[in-house]
Design an enzyme around this catalytic site. Structure first.
Site, PDB file in Angstrom:
ATOM      1  CD  GLU A 185      -2.773   1.344   2.405  1.00 15.93           C
ATOM      2  OE1 GLU A 185      -2.764   0.478   3.301  1.00 15.93           O
ATOM      3  OE2 GLU A 185      -3.617   2.244   2.342  1.00 15.93           O
ATOM      4  CG  ASP A 202      -3.330  -2.444   4.375  1.00 15.32           C
ATOM      5  OD1 ASP A 202      -2.566  -1.659   4.971  1.00 15.32           O
ATOM      6  OD2 ASP A 202      -4.521  -2.187   4.158  1.00 15.32           O
ATOM      7  CB  ILE A 210      -1.346  -0.065   9.604  1.00 15.31           C
ATOM      8  CG1 ILE A 210       0.003  -0.203  10.317  1.00 15.31           C
ATOM      9  CG2 ILE A 210      -2.451   0.267  10.603  1.00 15.31           C
ATOM     10  CD1 ILE A 210       0.372   0.988  11.207  1.00 15.31           C
ATOM     11  CG  ASP A 211      -7.068  -3.134   6.379  1.00 11.72           C
ATOM     12  OD1 ASP A 211      -7.139  -2.151   5.606  1.00 11.72           O
ATOM     13  OD2 ASP A 211      -8.025  -3.898   6.576  1.00 11.72           O
ATOM     14  CB  THR A 216      -4.197   3.948   8.544  1.00 18.09           C
ATOM     15  OG1 THR A 216      -3.463   2.924   7.858  1.00 18.09           O
ATOM     16  CG2 THR A 216      -3.244   5.063   8.934  1.00 18.09           C
ATOM     17  CG  ASP A 231      -7.783  -2.054   1.720  1.00 15.98           C
ATOM     18  OD1 ASP A 231      -7.034  -1.732   2.651  1.00 15.98           O
ATOM     19  OD2 ASP A 231      -8.163  -1.251   0.827  1.00 15.98           O
TER      20      ASP A 231
HETATM   21  C1  IPD Z   1      -8.902   1.028   4.831  1.00 15.83           C
HETATM   22  C2  IPD Z   1      -9.705   0.166   5.743  1.00 15.83           C
HETATM   23  C3  IPD Z   1     -11.136   0.664   5.788  1.00 15.83           C
HETATM   24  C4  IPD Z   1     -11.765   0.714   4.429  1.00 15.83           C
HETATM   25  C5  IPD Z   1     -10.908   1.497   3.471  1.00 15.83           C
HETATM   26  C6  IPD Z   1      -9.491   0.982   3.462  1.00 15.83           C
HETATM   27  P1  IPD Z   1      -6.270   1.367   5.319  1.00 15.83           P
HETATM   28  O1  IPD Z   1      -7.567   0.546   4.737  1.00 15.83           O
HETATM   29  O2  IPD Z   1      -9.691  -1.172   5.315  1.00 15.83           O
HETATM   30  O3  IPD Z   1     -11.922  -0.193   6.556  1.00 15.83           O
HETATM   31  O4  IPD Z   1     -12.999   1.362   4.511  1.00 15.83           O
HETATM   32  O5  IPD Z   1     -11.498   1.366   2.181  1.00 15.83           O
HETATM   33  O6  IPD Z   1      -8.711   1.772   2.585  1.00 15.83           O
HETATM   34  O7  IPD Z   1      -6.200   2.632   4.538  1.00 15.83           O
HETATM   35  O8  IPD Z   1      -6.527   1.595   6.763  1.00 15.83           O
HETATM   36  O9  IPD Z   1      -5.152   0.439   5.034  1.00 15.83           O
END
Ligand code: IPD
Length: 283
Positions: free
Chosen positions: A72, A92, A94-95, A97, A222
């Site tokens: 990412e 990813d 940190i999913d 963030t 994700d």
């Molecule tokens: C996000 C999370 C969030 C989702 C977003 C993602 P990130 O990932 O998974 O739940 O709604 O579409 O982008 O940016 O925290 O790696």
């Protein structure tokens, strides 16, 4: 050839565990995170996201020097987002963030591994719960070693549905998100939930706690790992348009049963973000 990818998967599990330690340490540290933004004012990134991704990629490169990466934060720093047939780690760091920035307690490290554009294993480490979700293609899905099984509920009116609002706040997109939300809520379903991380939402489907998760706007990092965890737990993946799931389409429905997935698809107001594999505008 029998167990060609087991070493890689074992490495992914230990890299995710180590990454989780770094995340927990950063949360314990008193210093405030420096929060930067990416595609929108609410698409957040911190130095910890960048540090964790570098750590994972570096450790993989040492062991598997020929493998490719989609990360990412590397993509957001300008690396190409290219899924080829080569063994590719889809990361990813940190999913969740936004959760991390606010200390909302659901944060995942997500590592998918694809060969010939098919996910061979997925590892999602929910690092504040210390839950290690793993799946290997054809070999089932597990949480801390215990097998996972999706819910057997076939009635959407008896279901909990997970979704997220994403990070696109343009008025048209927000309206469409709310149209879907209103329709799903009014079915009625038992409830709508969102952990704030796509990866953990998918693991909740795999665990049988929620019947389905849908979102438009996610990226391949994700959902790569979570998608295999759902299907290996007996679940079903679709595109929100009802077609087969496509990791690069940025649209996903992950459900316990096809009947629930197809019912949900009927309620989702469609929109199509730019695909993850669309050529960059300047090419
Ligand atoms: C996000 C999370 C969030 C989702 C977003 C993602 P990130 O990932 O998974 O739940 O709604 O579409 O982008 O940016 O925290 O790696």
């Amino acid at each position: 050839m029998a167990d060609l990818w087991q070493n890689a998967m074992d490495h992914a599990v230990s890299a995710a565990r180590h990454a989780g330690e770094v995340v927990r340490e950063a949360l314990r540290d008193d210093r405030k995170q420096t929060v930067m933004t990416k595609s929108s004012l609410v698409d957040l990134v911190t130095q910890t996201d960048q540090k964790v991704e570098k750590l994972i990629i570096q450790s993989v490169k040492e062991k598997f020097p020929t493998h490719c990466f989609i990360g990412e934060e590397s993509v957001s720093a300008g690396e190409p987002l290219l899924l080829t047939d080569a063994p590719t780690w889809i990361i990813d760091p940190i999913d969740g963030t936004t959760n991390f920035v606010h200390t909302f307690p659901f944060i995942a490290v997500s590592i998918g591994f694809s060969v010939n554009k098919q996910v061979e294993f997925g590892v999602v480490y929910s690092c504040l719960e210390d839950k290690m979700y793993t799946a290997r293609r054809g070999r089932g899905a597990f949480c801390n070693g215990a097998p996972l099984q999706v819910s057997d509920q076939e009635d959407i009116n008896q279901s909990i549905i997970a979704t997220e609002f994403g990070s696109n706040r343009d008025a048209e997109t927000v309206d469409k998100i709310f149209i879907s939300l209103r329709r799903v809520l009014s079915l009625p379903v038992h409830g709508i939930r969102g952990a704030g991380t796509a990866a953990i939402n998918m693991c909740l489907v795999a665990s049988g706690c929620v019947e389905a998760y849908y979102e438009i706007g996610i990226h391949v990092w994700d959902v790569a790992a979570g998608s295999l965890i759902v299907s290996e737990a007996g679940g079903v993946l679709l595109d929100t348009d009802g077609g087969p799931a496509d990791l690069m389409s940025r649209r996903i429905v992950a459900a316990n049963r096809r009947i629930i997935a197809e019912r949900l698809v009927k309620e989702i107001e469609p929109f199509s973000p730019i695909r993850d594999d669309a050529a960059p505008a300047n090419q």
